[in-house]
Design a protein around this motif. Sequence first.
Motif, PDB file in Angstrom:
ATOM      1  N   ASN A   7       0.843  -1.196   0.000  1.00  0.00           N
ATOM      2  CA  ASN A   7       0.000   0.000   0.000  1.00  0.00           C
ATOM      3  C   ASN A   7       0.875   1.240   0.000  1.00  0.00           C
ATOM      4  OD1 ASN A   7      -2.382  -1.455   0.094  1.00  0.00           O
ATOM      5  ND2 ASN A   7      -2.410  -1.491   2.307  1.00  0.00           N
ATOM      6  N   CYS A   8       0.507   2.212  -0.804  1.00  0.00           N
ATOM      7  CA  CYS A   8       1.194   3.501  -0.811  1.00  0.00           C
ATOM      8  C   CYS A   8       1.073   4.097   0.594  1.00  0.00           C
ATOM      9  CB  CYS A   8       0.544   4.421  -1.841  1.00  0.00           C
ATOM     10  SG  CYS A   8       1.182   6.109  -1.824  1.00  0.00           S
ATOM     11  N   PRO A   9       2.193   4.497   1.210  1.00  0.00           N
ATOM     12  CA  PRO A   9       2.139   5.052   2.563  1.00  0.00           C
ATOM     13  C   PRO A   9       1.331   6.349   2.668  1.00  0.00           C
ATOM     14  CG  PRO A   9       4.409   4.601   1.920  1.00  0.00           C
ATOM     15  CD  PRO A   9       3.557   4.401   0.710  1.00  0.00           C
ATOM     16  N   THR A  10       1.140   7.032   1.559  1.00  0.00           N
ATOM     17  CA  THR A  10       0.433   8.311   1.584  1.00  0.00           C
ATOM     18  C   THR A  10      -1.065   8.151   1.354  1.00  0.00           C
ATOM     19  OG1 THR A  10       2.434   9.406   0.792  1.00  0.00           O
ATOM     20  CG2 THR A  10       0.382  10.636   0.596  1.00  0.00           C
ATOM     21  N   CYS A  11      -1.446   7.399   0.315  1.00  0.00           N
ATOM     22  CA  CYS A  11      -2.870   7.323  -0.047  1.00  0.00           C
ATOM     23  C   CYS A  11      -3.462   5.918   0.061  1.00  0.00           C
ATOM     24  CB  CYS A  11      -3.076   7.860  -1.458  1.00  0.00           C
ATOM     25  SG  CYS A  11      -2.425   6.767  -2.751  1.00  0.00           S
ATOM     26  N   ASN A  12      -2.650   4.943   0.409  1.00  0.00           N
ATOM     27  CA  ASN A  12      -3.064   3.543   0.577  1.00  0.00           C
ATOM     28  C   ASN A  12      -3.467   2.839  -0.714  1.00  0.00           C
ATOM     29  OD1 ASN A  12      -2.592   3.255   3.361  1.00  0.00           O
ATOM     30  ND2 ASN A  12      -4.444   4.415   3.783  1.00  0.00           N
ATOM     31  N   GLN A  13      -3.183   3.416  -1.857  1.00  0.00           N
ATOM     32  CA  GLN A  13      -3.455   2.752  -3.134  1.00  0.00           C
ATOM     33  C   GLN A  13      -2.498   1.571  -3.285  1.00  0.00           C
ATOM     34  OE1 GLN A  13      -3.647   5.384  -6.527  1.00  0.00           O
ATOM     35  NE2 GLN A  13      -3.062   3.762  -7.933  1.00  0.00           N
ATOM     36  N   ASP A  14      -2.950   0.503  -3.929  1.00  0.00           N
ATOM     37  CA  ASP A  14      -2.095  -0.658  -4.170  1.00  0.00           C
ATOM     38  C   ASP A  14      -0.960  -0.296  -5.123  1.00  0.00           C
ATOM     39  OD1 ASP A  14      -3.692  -2.212  -2.573  1.00  0.00           O
ATOM     40  OD2 ASP A  14      -4.742  -3.189  -4.233  1.00  0.00           O
ATOM     41  N   VAL A  15       0.248  -0.765  -4.793  1.00  0.00           N
ATOM     42  CA  VAL A  15       1.431  -0.548  -5.625  1.00  0.00           C
ATOM     43  C   VAL A  15       2.097  -1.901  -5.833  1.00  0.00           C
ATOM     44  CG1 VAL A  15       3.682   0.599  -5.790  1.00  0.00           C
ATOM     45  CG2 VAL A  15       1.786   1.745  -4.626  1.00  0.00           C
ATOM     46  N   ILE A  16       2.350  -2.256  -7.084  1.00  0.00           N
ATOM     47  CA  ILE A  16       3.060  -3.498  -7.372  1.00  0.00           C
ATOM     48  C   ILE A  16       4.542  -3.253  -7.126  1.00  0.00           C
ATOM     49  CG2 ILE A  16       3.643  -5.198  -9.133  1.00  0.00           C
ATOM     50  CD1 ILE A  16       0.951  -4.503 -10.474  1.00  0.00           C
ATOM     51  N   TRP A  17       5.151  -4.092  -6.283  1.00  0.00           N
ATOM     52  CA  TRP A  17       6.557  -3.930  -5.910  1.00  0.00           C
ATOM     53  C   TRP A  17       7.420  -4.611  -6.963  1.00  0.00           C
ATOM     54  CZ3 TRP A  17       8.379  -1.035  -1.960  1.00  0.00           C
ATOM     55  CH2 TRP A  17       9.748  -1.121  -1.693  1.00  0.00           C
ATOM     56  N   LYS A  18       7.933  -3.811  -7.886  1.00  0.00           N
ATOM     57  CA  LYS A  18       8.812  -4.321  -8.937  1.00  0.00           C
ATOM     58  C   LYS A  18       9.729  -3.191  -9.379  1.00  0.00           C
ATOM     59  CE  LYS A  18       5.434  -3.423 -12.560  1.00  0.00           C
ATOM     60  NZ  LYS A  18       4.671  -3.951 -13.668  1.00  0.00           N
ATOM     61  N   PRO A  19      10.844  -3.520 -10.010  1.00  0.00           N
ATOM     62  CA  PRO A  19      11.806  -2.484 -10.418  1.00  0.00           C
ATOM     63  C   PRO A  19      11.195  -1.395 -11.302  1.00  0.00           C
ATOM     64  CG  PRO A  19      12.797  -4.647 -10.635  1.00  0.00           C
ATOM     65  CD  PRO A  19      11.332  -4.865 -10.307  1.00  0.00           C
ATOM     66  N   GLU A  20      10.192  -1.736 -12.072  1.00  0.00           N
ATOM     67  CA  GLU A  20       9.566  -0.757 -12.961  1.00  0.00           C
ATOM     68  C   GLU A  20       8.688   0.249 -12.215  1.00  0.00           C
ATOM     69  OE1 GLU A  20       9.209  -4.181 -13.511  1.00  0.00           O
ATOM     70  OE2 GLU A  20      10.910  -4.248 -14.877  1.00  0.00           O
ATOM     71  N   SER A  21       8.369  -0.044 -10.968  1.00  0.00           N
ATOM     72  CA  SER A  21       7.558   0.877 -10.161  1.00  0.00           C
ATOM     73  C   SER A  21       8.481   1.984  -9.654  1.00  0.00           C
ATOM     74  CB  SER A  21       6.900   0.140  -8.996  1.00  0.00           C
ATOM     75  OG  SER A  21       6.065  -0.875  -9.467  1.00  0.00           O
ATOM     76  N   LYS A  22       8.570   3.030 -10.429  1.00  0.00           N
ATOM     77  CA  LYS A  22       9.560   4.085 -10.229  1.00  0.00           C
ATOM     78  C   LYS A  22       9.513   4.729  -8.843  1.00  0.00           C
ATOM     79  CE  LYS A  22      11.095   8.381 -12.398  1.00  0.00           C
ATOM     80  NZ  LYS A  22      10.880   9.308 -13.512  1.00  0.00           N
ATOM     81  N   TYR A  23       8.338   4.887  -8.272  1.00  0.00           N
ATOM     82  CA  TYR A  23       8.213   5.625  -7.013  1.00  0.00           C
ATOM     83  C   TYR A  23       7.960   4.725  -5.811  1.00  0.00           C
ATOM     84  CZ  TYR A  23       7.938   9.441 -10.295  1.00  0.00           C
ATOM     85  OH  TYR A  23       8.219  10.324 -11.308  1.00  0.00           O
ATOM     86  N   ARG A  24       8.143   3.414  -5.976  1.00  0.00           N
ATOM     87  CA  ARG A  24       7.830   2.504  -4.880  1.00  0.00           C
ATOM     88  C   ARG A  24       8.542   2.893  -3.602  1.00  0.00           C
ATOM     89  NH1 ARG A  24      11.522  -1.352  -7.847  1.00  0.00           N
ATOM     90  NH2 ARG A  24      13.264  -1.520  -6.439  1.00  0.00           N
ATOM     91  N   PRO A  25       7.954   2.836  -2.468  1.00  0.00           N
ATOM     92  CA  PRO A  25       6.662   2.226  -2.171  1.00  0.00           C
ATOM     93  C   PRO A  25       5.472   3.143  -2.446  1.00  0.00           C
ATOM     94  CG  PRO A  25       7.558   3.057  -0.141  1.00  0.00           C
ATOM     95  CD  PRO A  25       8.585   3.326  -1.234  1.00  0.00           C
ATOM     96  N   PHE A  26       5.726   4.303  -3.024  1.00  0.00           N
ATOM     97  CA  PHE A  26       4.644   5.242  -3.316  1.00  0.00           C
ATOM     98  C   PHE A  26       4.040   4.929  -4.680  1.00  0.00           C
ATOM     99  CE2 PHE A  26       7.762   7.274  -0.607  1.00  0.00           C
ATOM    100  CZ  PHE A  26       6.979   7.652   0.466  1.00  0.00           C
ATOM    101  N   CYS A  27       2.795   5.346  -4.875  1.00  0.00           N
ATOM    102  CA  CYS A  27       2.128   5.075  -6.149  1.00  0.00           C
ATOM    103  C   CYS A  27       2.488   6.114  -7.208  1.00  0.00           C
ATOM    104  CB  CYS A  27       0.614   5.026  -5.951  1.00  0.00           C
ATOM    105  SG  CYS A  27      -0.117   6.602  -5.464  1.00  0.00           S
ATOM    106  N   SER A  28       2.967   7.283  -6.778  1.00  0.00           N
ATOM    107  CA  SER A  28       3.243   8.359  -7.731  1.00  0.00           C
ATOM    108  C   SER A  28       4.261   9.333  -7.145  1.00  0.00           C
ATOM    109  CB  SER A  28       1.951   9.122  -8.039  1.00  0.00           C
ATOM    110  OG  SER A  28       1.489   9.773  -6.865  1.00  0.00           O
ATOM    111  N   GLU A  29       4.765  10.189  -8.012  1.00  0.00           N
ATOM    112  CA  GLU A  29       5.683  11.232  -7.555  1.00  0.00           C
ATOM    113  C   GLU A  29       4.973  12.166  -6.577  1.00  0.00           C
ATOM    114  OE1 GLU A  29       8.840  14.441  -9.406  1.00  0.00           O
ATOM    115  OE2 GLU A  29       7.057  13.946 -10.587  1.00  0.00           O
ATOM    116  N   ARG A  30       3.703  12.425  -6.824  1.00  0.00           N
ATOM    117  CA  ARG A  30       2.926  13.306  -5.942  1.00  0.00           C
ATOM    118  C   ARG A  30       2.928  12.770  -4.510  1.00  0.00           C
ATOM    119  NH1 ARG A  30      -2.206  13.380  -3.878  1.00  0.00           N
ATOM    120  NH2 ARG A  30      -3.105  15.430  -3.515  1.00  0.00           N
TER     121      ARG A  30
END
Length: 62
Positions: A7-30
């Motif tokens: 879960n994104c620590p800011t908004c709790n949206q699901d985030v797939i944990w993989k190298p391509e997930s640029k902002y992990r553990p966050f869902c976005s730069e925002r």
Amino acid sequence: MSETIVNCPTCNQDVIWKPESKYRPFCSERCQLIDLGEWANEEKRIAAVENDVMTSDLEGHY
């Protein structure tokens, strides 16, 4: 092999944990920048452990 989802620590949206997930553990730069701002504003902090020695006990001993 199943994907790890966090879960994104800011908004709790699901985030797939993989190298391509640029902002992990966050869902976005925002969400990443919101979190950074909270740390910068000291809204978040890591708890400190108090020592048994008081600061006044250390005066003149360093």
